[in-house]
Design an enzyme around this catalytic site. Structure first.
Site, PDB file in Angstrom:
ATOM      1  N   LYS A 120      48.839  53.556  11.255  1.00 52.32           N
ATOM      2  CA  LYS A 120      48.383  53.001   9.977  1.00 52.32           C
ATOM      3  C   LYS A 120      46.867  53.141   9.789  1.00 52.32           C
ATOM      4  O   LYS A 120      46.389  53.148   8.663  1.00 52.32           O
ATOM      5  CB  LYS A 120      48.813  51.550   9.862  1.00 52.32           C
ATOM      6  CG  LYS A 120      50.338  51.431   9.856  1.00 52.32           C
ATOM      7  CD  LYS A 120      50.857  50.185   9.211  1.00 52.32           C
ATOM      8  CE  LYS A 120      52.337  50.260   8.939  1.00 52.32           C
ATOM      9  NZ  LYS A 120      53.182  50.354  10.147  1.00 52.32           N
ATOM     10  N   ASP A 121      46.134  53.270  10.893  1.00 55.41           N
ATOM     11  CA  ASP A 121      44.678  53.448  10.773  1.00 55.41           C
ATOM     12  C   ASP A 121      44.316  54.701   9.982  1.00 55.41           C
ATOM     13  O   ASP A 121      43.285  54.732   9.313  1.00 55.41           O
ATOM     14  CB  ASP A 121      44.046  53.587  12.172  1.00 55.41           C
ATOM     15  CG  ASP A 121      44.016  52.259  12.927  1.00 55.41           C
ATOM     16  OD1 ASP A 121      43.868  51.203  12.285  1.00 55.41           O
ATOM     17  OD2 ASP A 121      44.120  52.296  14.168  1.00 55.41           O
TER      18      ASP A 121
END
Ligand SMILES: *Cc1c(COP(=O)(O)O)cnc(C)c1O
Length: 476
Positions: A120-121
């Site tokens: 998700k980063d």
């Protein structure tokens, strides 16, 4: 590039408005009006590009309301070897999303080298920078309200901390995240980050977010924004690594590859679908689920039957414990030839807690879109974590193990298969320990993470308390 709503009753918008807007006013999701296409020749030219240049050449086709120089600067600030630096031995941090060869035609695509060690980063870091840029241009502020069961919250907070014009209010279920996940969020000292632990479960947090967002006056008065997985900016950022992975394991742009994607809200694999529509030679897109196998059931039978939260199991790959995949609407829209009225009739069923079933003729088209699926169970994950450790000396996390299980079901000898690594094993130490009898080694910076002072508010499960807290702490 203009964006249209899947439900066909919202105005067409430019990129920046879609970026800040979340759901379309008609309840649909925004998608580009047409997918830009890349030829074999374009792919050949991409082979020598850095991750940043590759990202630019893709984003540039979707964004025409940000000057090219500014866009390049945002990309260069986002994707640095420093930020995406937790690499496995022999991987090059400049690759941002390096591949790891396990054996002939089987690879991991490492997506979890960012600050919170989950894929998700990659999108969230981009949102942090592009939000700050767009808000400054429009002279606006944003109070981001979100709910997390463990991975989205840390990724959002690490991306938004210290950003000008942005406050974050993140709800999480009190006492249920892994100690590592809780420490990731609660140890942040930045003034624009507010952690609210709600006495309830994840769905209660989600319900509060919905209740606040449905109060349109409150939402407008307080500039409430969202970073959940329907955000188009997140999907866009995720398209890049499908190209990067393809280019890393092929030499000639005539070759095809397969991807397997551990799937929850269908955001990650939706980006793969769009990459394929843009001309990336993807043969199969394998949807991997855990015991929460609503999507596997759909691809096997044509019946989409989201389950209630009571019928959603808690598993050892918790970020995939989702029974209603919010981005699935985007794929179905393409599958049915972008017919908004048909789509509306399906989602009227879904929004009323029912199901829909597609006939054989439409399901035949699923194959034309490359999609197939598999599901796995806790035992499969534990066995595969052990097997990969024994055979390749690589420790994978439980979500990636769901992917590996599905990839094995669909592996063919002549085509490279890339399994997306969606989190590092450090995040899910307990299951890794169960599988191999030891804990994965942490990077130095994280050894004492749980010992750092933690800061969070504990609230009863009440929307009004959260509203009052936002009123007292918002940025206007
Ligand atoms: C969010 C998440 C997923 C699911 O991704 P979707 O885009 O929601 O399909 C899978 N694995 C991990 C580790 C995650 O954090």
């Amino acid at each position: 590039m203009k964006y249209i709503s899947t439900r066909g009753k919202s105005p067409e918008l430019n990129f920046c408005d879609v970026l800040l807007g979340g759901l379309a006013p008609d309840g649909g999701l925004y998608l580009p009006k047409a997918y830009p296409k890349f030829t074999k020749n374009d792919l050949d030219l991409m082979r020598s590009m850095s991750y940043q240049d590759l990202a630019f050449s893709i984003f540039d086709k979707f964004i025409d309301d940000i000057p090219a120089d500014d866009l390049m600067e945002i990309i260069n600030k986002t994707y640095t070897a420093d930020v995406f630096g937790y690499n496995r031995p022999n991987q090059n941090p400049d690759d941002i999303t390096p591949t790891l060869k396990l054996k002939d035609n089987l690879y991991l695509l490492s997506l979890s080298n960012g600050p919170t060690l989950a894929f998700k980063d990659i999108a969230m870091q981009f949102l942090g920078h592009i939000f700050e840029y767009v808000l400054a241009k429009k002279n606006k502020t944003l109070n981001i309200l979100g709910a997390t069961s463990g991975d989205t919250g840390p990724a959002a907070e690490y991306a938004m901390k210290g950003k000008k014009g942005i406050n974050v209010f993140m709800l999480s279920p009190y006492g249920t995240m892994s100690p590592f996940q809780a420490a990731q969020m609660f140890s942040l000292g930045d003034e624009n980050i507010y952690n609210i632990a709600v006495k309830g479960v994840f769905d209660d947090c989600q319900d509060i977010v919905k209740a606040v967002s449905n109060d349109l006056h409150f939402k407008e008065d307080n500039n409430i924004g969202a970073v959940n997985s329907i955000n188009w900016g997140r999907i866009l950022a995720q398209i890049v690594y499908y190209f990067k992975g393809y280019l890393a394991v092929t030499k000639d742009s005539k070759e095809v590859v397969d991807f397997t994607v551990p799937t929850g809200n269908f955001g990650n694999i939706c980006a793969g679908h769009i990459a394929r529509m843009m001309g990336l030679p993807i043969r199969k897109l394998v949807v991997a689920t855990n015991e929460n196998d609503v999507l596997d059931e759909f691809f096997q039978t044509g019946k989409y039957y989201p389950r209630t939260s009571e019928n959603t199991f808690q598993t050892s790959s918790p970020s995939m414990d989702i029974s209603k995949a919010s981005n699935f609407e985007r794929f179905i829209f393409d599958l049915i030839g972008r017919d908004s009225s048909v789509l509306r009739s399906y989602w009227q069923q879904i929004d009323n807690g029912r199901s829909f079933e597609l006939n054989k003729e439409i399901m035949g088209k699923v194959l034309d879109f490359g999609f197939t699926s598999s599901s796995s169970k806790h035992k499969n994950r534990i066995n595969l974590i052990k097997k990969f450790y024994d055979e390749y000396d690589v420790i994978i996390d439980t979500h990636t193990a769901d992917g590996v299980k599905a990839s094995i079901d669909h592996l063919s000898e002549d085509t490279p298969m890339l399994v997306l690594e969606t989190a590092l094993p450090i995040k899910f130490e307990k299951s890794v320990f169960e599988a191999i009898g030891k804990r994965p080694v942490r990077p130095d910076a994280l050894v004492d993470l749980e010992k750092i002072d933690q800061r969070f508010e504990v609230f009863d499960n009440k929307t009004s308390s959260v509203k009052d807290f936002i009123l007292a702490n918002n940025i206007i």
